[in-house]
Motif scaffolding. Structure first.
Motif, short mmCIF file in Angstrom:
data_model
loop_
_atom_site.label_atom_id
_atom_site.label_comp_id
_atom_site.label_asym_id
_atom_site.label_seq_id
_atom_site.Cartn_x
_atom_site.Cartn_y
_atom_site.Cartn_z
N ALA A 109 39.44 22.52 -0.15
CA ALA A 109 40.51 23.31 0.46
C ALA A 109 40.54 23.12 1.96
CB ALA A 109 40.34 24.79 0.11
N CYS B 74 41.02 29.71 -1.91
CA CYS B 74 40.19 28.94 -0.97
C CYS B 74 40.99 28.41 0.21
CB CYS B 74 39.50 27.80 -1.69
SG CYS B 74 38.16 28.30 -2.81
N LEU B 75 42.24 28.04 -0.02
CA LEU B 75 43.09 27.57 1.08
C LEU B 75 43.26 28.66 2.13
CD1 LEU B 75 45.84 25.69 -0.97
CD2 LEU B 75 44.31 24.62 0.70
N MET C 20 41.80 27.41 -6.00
CA MET C 20 42.16 26.59 -4.84
C MET C 20 43.07 27.36 -3.89
SD MET C 20 42.14 23.88 -2.98
CE MET C 20 41.56 22.39 -3.83
N MET D 171 48.51 28.24 2.94
CA MET D 171 48.17 28.20 1.51
C MET D 171 49.40 27.83 0.67
SD MET D 171 47.67 32.30 0.86
CE MET D 171 46.75 32.16 -0.66
#
Length: 357
Positions: A57, A173-174, A170, A265
């Motif tokens: 990420a 995490c971004l 993901m 994100m």
């Protein structure tokens, strides 16, 4: 899902600070609710998967933002709810000790600190079931910062939203990797934030300590379903003019940080998170409070105001990037003077005129 480390113990010999963090930890741990029950193999796979995705990420975030070239790529720490509480206390204690040394600011002894500790513990217990992840710039064994991913909350949210597992991990995490990059790629930001918090704490008086006494006002605000604007955090209603000026700077900065992370994100797009549109639409619905009790708590804790920050900060970031591109947007990180004011968050063209000419 245990993968965290114990918080730094606080030395009683140092004297009382504004909050007794030992009391806060004990209170939160007593009130903690258990996370979802999943098989050991699935839990271990989730921990491994989230750690790996946190590295991937940040690579994507660096490509999108142009920040962080040359910095090490490090995995996040995957923790459970008790670990998150300990880590949050560790970071908050470091911040308050950094911003307001023990014995400073007019705090009067252990009774007041203990009461504040109980209140802080209640807040942490409430948030421990809702926080998906965070970057704490003051956490970690060396105080250099720590990225936390709260595995049971991420798993529970993904299951509730009925979206693909890896996509949701993901996506989270971004957001958190963006926060880490904001502080690691902008060297002055950590000290600037601590200084603003220190200025606010040093001006606090007994009126500010009466936050929970405004529960009646929170209840009335929560019941007003037909209002166009959600209620502001109650702490904003208790400020002196001097405190309000400092608070405006802190709110503007946190709105920028949260909105920038939300923008990134989503900007990663379906190439990185194939179901990003579905996740965003369902997650936005999930952010809305469901019941009266939840609305009251959110008003007391300022959660509604924080949710508004995501939207306002993302709109500011998106507008500036659309107008001038990411490279020019990044001039926001040049110095404290180039940060947007609270008014400029709502009027990004005013920031463009002031900073970019």
């Amino acid at each position: 899902m245990n993968a965290g480390s114990a918080a730094r113990p606080l030395d009683p010999a140092e004297g009382p600070g504004p909050v007794d963090w030992g009391v806060a930890t004990a209170t939160a741990q007593r009130l903690l609710r258990p996370g979802p029950v999943i098989a050991r193999d699935a839990a271990q796979a989730a921990v491994r998967g989230m750690r790996e995705l946190s590295v991937a990420a940040e690579s994507h975030v660096r490509e999108i933002t142009g920040l962080g070239a040359g910095l090490p790529l490090l995995p996040g720490d995957v923790v459970d709810r008790p670990d998150w509480v300990r880590a949050a206390v560790d970071g908050l204690a470091a911040l308050t000790d950094h911003a307001l040394p023990r014995g400073a600011g007019g705090w009067r002894g252990g009774v007041l600190a203990g009461t504040a500790g109980v209140q802080a513990g209640m807040v942490l217990a409430y948030l421990s079931t809702r926080v998906l992840g965070q970057y704490d710039p003051f956490g970690g064994a060396d105080g250099a910062g720590r990225l936390l991913l709260v595995a049971p909350n991420i798993v529970a949210a993904q299951q509730a939203l009925r979206v693909p597992e890896a996509d949701f991990w993901m996506w989270v995490c971004l957001h958190e990797s963006t926060h880490r990059l904001q502080f690691t790629a902008v060297p002055w930001l950590r000290e600037h934030f601590a200084a603003q918090v220190g200025t606010l704490l040093s001006t606090m008086d007994d009126a500010t300590a009466g936050l929970l006494s405004r529960a009646g006002e929170a209840l009335r605000s929560a019941r007003r379903k037909d209002t166009e604007e959600p209620p502001v955090a109650l702490v904003e209603l208790l400020q002196t003019p001097k405190q309000r000026a400092v608070l405006d700077r802190i709110i503007a900065l946190s709105t920028l940080l949260e909105g920038h992370a939300d923008h990134v994100m989503d900007a990663a797009g379906p190439a990185v998170v194939p179901s990003v549109a579905t996740i965003r639409s369902r997650f936005t619905v999930r952010r809305n409070p469901r019941g009266l009790a939840d609305r009251v708590l959110r008003a007391l804790l300022g959660v509604d105001a924080k949710i508004r920050q995501y939207a306002q900060g993302s709109a500011f970031t998106g507008h500036v990037v659309d107008r001038v591109g990411m490279t020019e947007f990044n001039r926001v990180w040049t110095s404290p003077e180039t940060l947007p004011s609270r008014a400029e968050i709502a009027d990004p063209d005013a920031w463009i005129r002031r900073v970019l000419g």
